[in-house]
Design an enzyme around this catalytic site. Structure first.
Site, PDB file in Angstrom:
ATOM      1  N   CYS A 195      19.506   9.257  19.932  1.00 35.15           N
ATOM      2  CA  CYS A 195      20.332   8.053  19.728  1.00 35.15           C
ATOM      3  C   CYS A 195      20.999   7.586  21.012  1.00 35.15           C
ATOM      4  O   CYS A 195      21.283   6.405  21.171  1.00 35.15           O
ATOM      5  CB  CYS A 195      21.354   8.307  18.636  1.00 35.15           C
ATOM      6  SG  CYS A 195      22.185   9.878  18.800  1.00 35.15           S
ATOM      7  N   GLU A 222      17.081  -0.874  18.801  1.00 38.13           N
ATOM      8  CA  GLU A 222      16.830   0.537  19.067  1.00 38.13           C
ATOM      9  C   GLU A 222      15.368   0.838  18.712  1.00 38.13           C
ATOM     10  O   GLU A 222      14.961   0.692  17.562  1.00 38.13           O
ATOM     11  CB  GLU A 222      17.756   1.405  18.227  1.00 38.13           C
ATOM     12  CG  GLU A 222      17.571   2.878  18.499  1.00 38.13           C
ATOM     13  CD  GLU A 222      18.545   3.763  17.738  1.00 38.13           C
ATOM     14  OE1 GLU A 222      18.632   3.619  16.510  1.00 38.13           O
ATOM     15  OE2 GLU A 222      19.197   4.600  18.381  1.00 38.13           O
ATOM     16  N   GLU A 269      27.467   8.003  12.570  1.00 40.54           N
ATOM     17  CA  GLU A 269      26.949   8.009  13.936  1.00 40.54           C
ATOM     18  C   GLU A 269      25.615   7.287  13.875  1.00 40.54           C
ATOM     19  O   GLU A 269      24.650   7.811  13.341  1.00 40.54           O
ATOM     20  CB  GLU A 269      26.815   9.455  14.425  1.00 40.54           C
ATOM     21  CG  GLU A 269      26.880   9.571  15.939  1.00 40.54           C
ATOM     22  CD  GLU A 269      25.502   9.563  16.564  1.00 40.54           C
ATOM     23  OE1 GLU A 269      24.870   8.475  16.584  1.00 40.54           O
ATOM     24  OE2 GLU A 269      25.069  10.623  17.031  1.00 40.54           O
ATOM     25  N   LYS A 303      21.862  16.889   2.998  1.00 43.32           N
ATOM     26  CA  LYS A 303      20.523  16.336   2.757  1.00 43.32           C
ATOM     27  C   LYS A 303      19.835  16.112   4.102  1.00 43.32           C
ATOM     28  O   LYS A 303      20.126  15.177   4.822  1.00 43.32           O
ATOM     29  CB  LYS A 303      20.572  15.009   1.998  1.00 43.32           C
ATOM     30  CG  LYS A 303      19.181  14.678   1.444  1.00 43.32           C
ATOM     31  CD  LYS A 303      18.885  13.226   1.275  1.00 43.32           C
ATOM     32  CE  LYS A 303      18.397  12.507   2.481  1.00 43.32           C
ATOM     33  NZ  LYS A 303      17.086  12.932   3.024  1.00 43.32           N
TER      34      LYS A 303
HETATM   35  P1  TAP Z   1      17.447   6.584   8.351  1.00 39.81           P
HETATM   36  O1  TAP Z   1      16.723   5.912   7.243  1.00 39.81           O
HETATM   37  O2  TAP Z   1      18.749   6.072   8.769  1.00 39.81           O
HETATM   38  O3  TAP Z   1      17.541   8.149   7.925  1.00 39.81           O
HETATM   39  C1  TAP Z   1      18.623   8.998   8.181  1.00 39.81           C
HETATM   40  C2  TAP Z   1      18.971   9.784   6.924  1.00 39.81           C
HETATM   41  O4  TAP Z   1      19.477   8.905   5.920  1.00 39.81           O
HETATM   42  C3  TAP Z   1      17.775  10.483   6.292  1.00 39.81           C
HETATM   43  O5  TAP Z   1      18.183  11.723   5.765  1.00 39.81           O
HETATM   44  C4  TAP Z   1      17.392   9.512   5.190  1.00 39.81           C
HETATM   45  O6  TAP Z   1      16.640  10.076   4.158  1.00 39.81           O
HETATM   46  C5  TAP Z   1      18.749   9.075   4.706  1.00 39.81           C
HETATM   47  N1  TAP Z   1      18.746   7.825   3.936  1.00 39.81           N
HETATM   48  C6  TAP Z   1      17.820   6.828   3.944  1.00 39.81           C
HETATM   49  N2  TAP Z   1      18.173   5.854   3.075  1.00 39.81           N
HETATM   50  C7  TAP Z   1      19.336   6.233   2.505  1.00 39.81           C
HETATM   51  C8  TAP Z   1      20.213   5.660   1.537  1.00 39.81           C
HETATM   52  N3  TAP Z   1      19.943   4.482   0.976  1.00 39.81           N
HETATM   53  N4  TAP Z   1      21.322   6.329   1.190  1.00 39.81           N
HETATM   54  C9  TAP Z   1      21.615   7.519   1.747  1.00 39.81           C
HETATM   55  N5  TAP Z   1      20.820   8.124   2.662  1.00 39.81           N
HETATM   56  C10 TAP Z   1      19.705   7.490   3.046  1.00 39.81           C
HETATM   57  O7  TAP Z   1      16.509   6.668   9.586  1.00 39.81           O
HETATM   58  P2  TAP Z   1      14.913   6.638   9.589  1.00 39.81           P
HETATM   59  O8  TAP Z   1      14.314   5.703   8.583  1.00 39.81           O
HETATM   60  O9  TAP Z   1      14.489   8.037   9.513  1.00 39.81           O
HETATM   61  O10 TAP Z   1      14.667   6.010  10.996  1.00 39.81           O
HETATM   62  C11 TAP Z   1      14.760   4.599  11.130  1.00 39.81           C
HETATM   63  C12 TAP Z   1      15.438   4.251  12.409  1.00 39.81           C
HETATM   64  O11 TAP Z   1      16.753   4.766  12.419  1.00 39.81           O
HETATM   65  C13 TAP Z   1      14.800   4.866  13.643  1.00 39.81           C
HETATM   66  O12 TAP Z   1      13.714   4.148  14.072  1.00 39.81           O
HETATM   67  C14 TAP Z   1      15.932   4.849  14.598  1.00 39.81           C
HETATM   68  O13 TAP Z   1      16.051   3.585  15.191  1.00 39.81           O
HETATM   69  C15 TAP Z   1      17.136   5.094  13.721  1.00 39.81           C
HETATM   70  N6  TAP Z   1      17.562   6.506  13.766  1.00 39.81           N
HETATM   71  C16 TAP Z   1      18.681   6.778  14.435  1.00 39.81           C
HETATM   72  C17 TAP Z   1      19.107   8.076  14.506  1.00 39.81           C
HETATM   73  C18 TAP Z   1      20.342   8.381  15.264  1.00 39.81           C
HETATM   74  S1  TAP Z   1      20.574   9.897  15.768  1.00 39.81           S
HETATM   75  N7  TAP Z   1      21.240   7.479  15.491  1.00 39.81           N
HETATM   76  C19 TAP Z   1      18.381   9.099  13.912  1.00 39.81           C
HETATM   77  C20 TAP Z   1      17.236   8.790  13.193  1.00 39.81           C
HETATM   78  C21 TAP Z   1      16.849   7.475  13.127  1.00 39.81           C
HETATM   79  P3  TAP Z   1      15.014  10.149   4.249  1.00 39.81           P
HETATM   80  O14 TAP Z   1      14.607   9.597   5.553  1.00 39.81           O
HETATM   81  O15 TAP Z   1      14.748  11.579   4.108  1.00 39.81           O
HETATM   82  O16 TAP Z   1      14.470   9.352   3.125  1.00 39.81           O
END
Ligand code: TAP
Length: 491
Positions: free
Chosen positions: A298, A395, A264, A188
């Protein structure tokens, strides 16, 4: 800080927008779609099928069948490796087109996607393809009357939930070791960046990877993502993203079939620069460590600790670099920093910047959005900060650096470890004793000495503390997709 908005690169027509299940591109069961957005403008690029729980179910059925009855886990490792090599060749033949998808979808620099992200995907596939026929068990030295050995078997159906900051790297850092192990997958991608994953699904088919082995279900985290983490027929979940969602995934895994999870998660990584550092080199490393991929990484060196003897000089250099950064269209080769991936992230970063100002930190440079449309933010540096401030604790995942001064190595180590995270860290010094002492004292999954963000398929990455557990890349990652079975007989 300049801004530049002209680009001669044409965005290719988007070929794949449906879900990829059991070797076919299909509409979602509900027929619903979602808009995928160009962060340069906030405008719609195209509509993509919106997968939900029922679509995840179909994809899991296909992956389950391919695992339980299909050829993929049963063929020799070298045969799997051969198809993965072919997959890598196909990626290399299409670098330009895929790079454009990640650039238009994620606001990532086109030239870097072309030179790094996409070729690294091919290299990652080849690295694990080469390991696929070297998955051995061990002969056990058992007590008298018994003989035994271990088999390392694929763990089964893997659910891979990935974020938007490195759509290609994240896809393959999970899929390549899982495929090499003989697993089947349901991936996904993040809603923000669905396009390259669908392109890869098509290339996997062209490479001969059997139907059902690699499925891609785009959809929201709260429905499709949650369905993966709670699914009774998924044997393992691998996730990269926020700590908050990591917790939810673990809870869902625990409440369903107790599937193992590797996480991660985020970071607030320290970079320690000592007085003996070469100032120009240190400024380069610190700047790139933080602002690479517009800070949406990250491992970003978001807490930079500088020893007092060189602090003023380094501050000057970093400000110069920030001011020289060209923020603009990621397709323009003169641009150094593209737009943040989406509106939510853009607004979140700007609100952290306001918070930093309210907390009493000094804004050295940047702090504003750039242009009238799109999600562009200036490279931003705060000083007069400490570890109690929100901007230094949380973060931000954007181009915002906290710059701090230290006196002694002991103080620097203590402050570097004063975080709930433990993903990455860096040290800049010519003194081997300092490098050795600090690298053993920092509680983080990687320590870069005189470099930063130096990734390699052979080098495992992952978190200490609330940055998660499990490792991506390296042979450690392969082990996460394998089970150990002991076989024992009397002799
Ligand atoms: P997340 O919500 O953590 O998204 C990462 C993945 O998880 C996406 O595919 C997301 O889907 C999915 N996801 C969201 N809620 C879920 C649930 N309840 N069950 C299973 N999967 C779920 O990150 P974000 O909202 O895009 O970003 C928020 C913050 O996360 C950022 O500001 C940053 O601080 C952090 N972040 C960290 C990383 C790394 S590499 N560590 C990467 C991205 C973000 P959808 O988003 O498609 O709905």
């Amino acid at each position: 800080m300049g801004s530049h908005c002209e680009s001669s690169v044409k965005i290719p027509p988007i070929k794949f927008t449906k879900l990829f299940i059991n070797g076919n591109f299909v509409d979602s069961i509900s027929g619903k779609t979602f808009d995928t957005i160009d962060p340069r403008t906030g405008e719609v690029i195209t509509k993509v099928s919106l997968g939900d729980r029922e679509d995840v179910d179909l994809a899991v059925k296909a992956a389950r069948h391919a695992f339980d009855y299909g050829p993929w886990p049963r063929m020799s490792g070298s045969e799997r490796g051969r198809m993965m090599m072919k997959f890598a060749d196909l990626i290399e033949e299409n670098v330009e087109e895929i790079a454009a998808l990640d650039a238009v979808n994620g606001g990532k620099l086109f030239t870097l996607c072309k030179a790094i992200d996409i070729p690294v995907a091919a290299r990652t596939l080849r690295y694990y393809a080469g390991a696929a026929d070297k998955i051995h068990g061990t002969v056990l030295k058992m007590s008298k009357g018994l003989q035994g050995y271990t088999l390392r078997e694929p763990i089964g159906v893997v659910g891979s939930i990935i974020p938007w900051n490195f759509p290609t790297t994240m896809f393959f850092m999970k899929a390549a070791p899982a495929l090499a192990a003989g697993c089947t997958l349901v991936v996904k991608p993040a809603e923000q960046t669905p396009l390259s994953a669908l392109y890869y699904a098509n290339l996997a088919k062209l490479a001969g990877i059997p139907d059902g082995v690699l499925n891609v279900v785009n959809g929201s985290g709260e429905t499709a993502g949650a369905a993966i983490s709670a699914h009774m027929d998924i044997d393992k979940v691998t996730f990269t993203g926020s700590t908050e969602v990591g917790r939810k995934i673990m809870a869902a895994a625990a409440a369903s079939n107790l599937k193992p999870v590797s996480l991660e998660l985020g970071g607030k990584s320290p970079l320690l620069i000592f007085d003996d550092a070469d100032i120009d080199q240190a400024a380069d490393i610190a700047f790139r460590g933080m602002f690479y991929n517009k800070g949406e990484i990250c491992v970003a060196s978001s807490r930079v600790y500088v020893q007092e003897g060189i602090y003023e000089k380094l501050v000057k250099k970093l400000i110069e670099k920030a001011k020289a950064t060209v923020v603009g269209d990621p397709f323009d080769p003169q641009v150094n920093q593209g737009p943040q991936t989406d509106k939510k992230q853009f607004e979140k970063i700007l609100s952290y910047i306001e918070h930093g100002k309210r907390e009493g930190a000094t804004l050295l440079t940047g702090g504003k959005h750039v242009g009238q449309k799109g999600y562009y933010i200036e490279p931003t540096i705060f000083t007069d900060v400490n570890e109690d401030m929100i901007i230094t604790k949380e973060e931000i995942f954007g181009p915002v650096m906290s710059l701090m001064k230290f006196k002694t190595m002991e103080e620097a180590i203590k402050r570097a470890n004063n975080t709930t995270y433990g993903l990455a860290s860096g040290i800049i010094t010519k003194n081997l004793n300092v490098a050795n002492t600090v690298s053993r004292s920092i509680r983080a999954g990687v320590v870069w000495i005189n470099c930063y963000t130096a990734f390699d398929a052979d080098c495992p990455y992952g978190g200490y503390k609330m940055s998660g557990y499990g490792r991506d890349f390296g042979l450690e990652a392969l082990n996460q997709y394998l089970q150990i079975k002991s076989v024992v007989t009397p002799i």
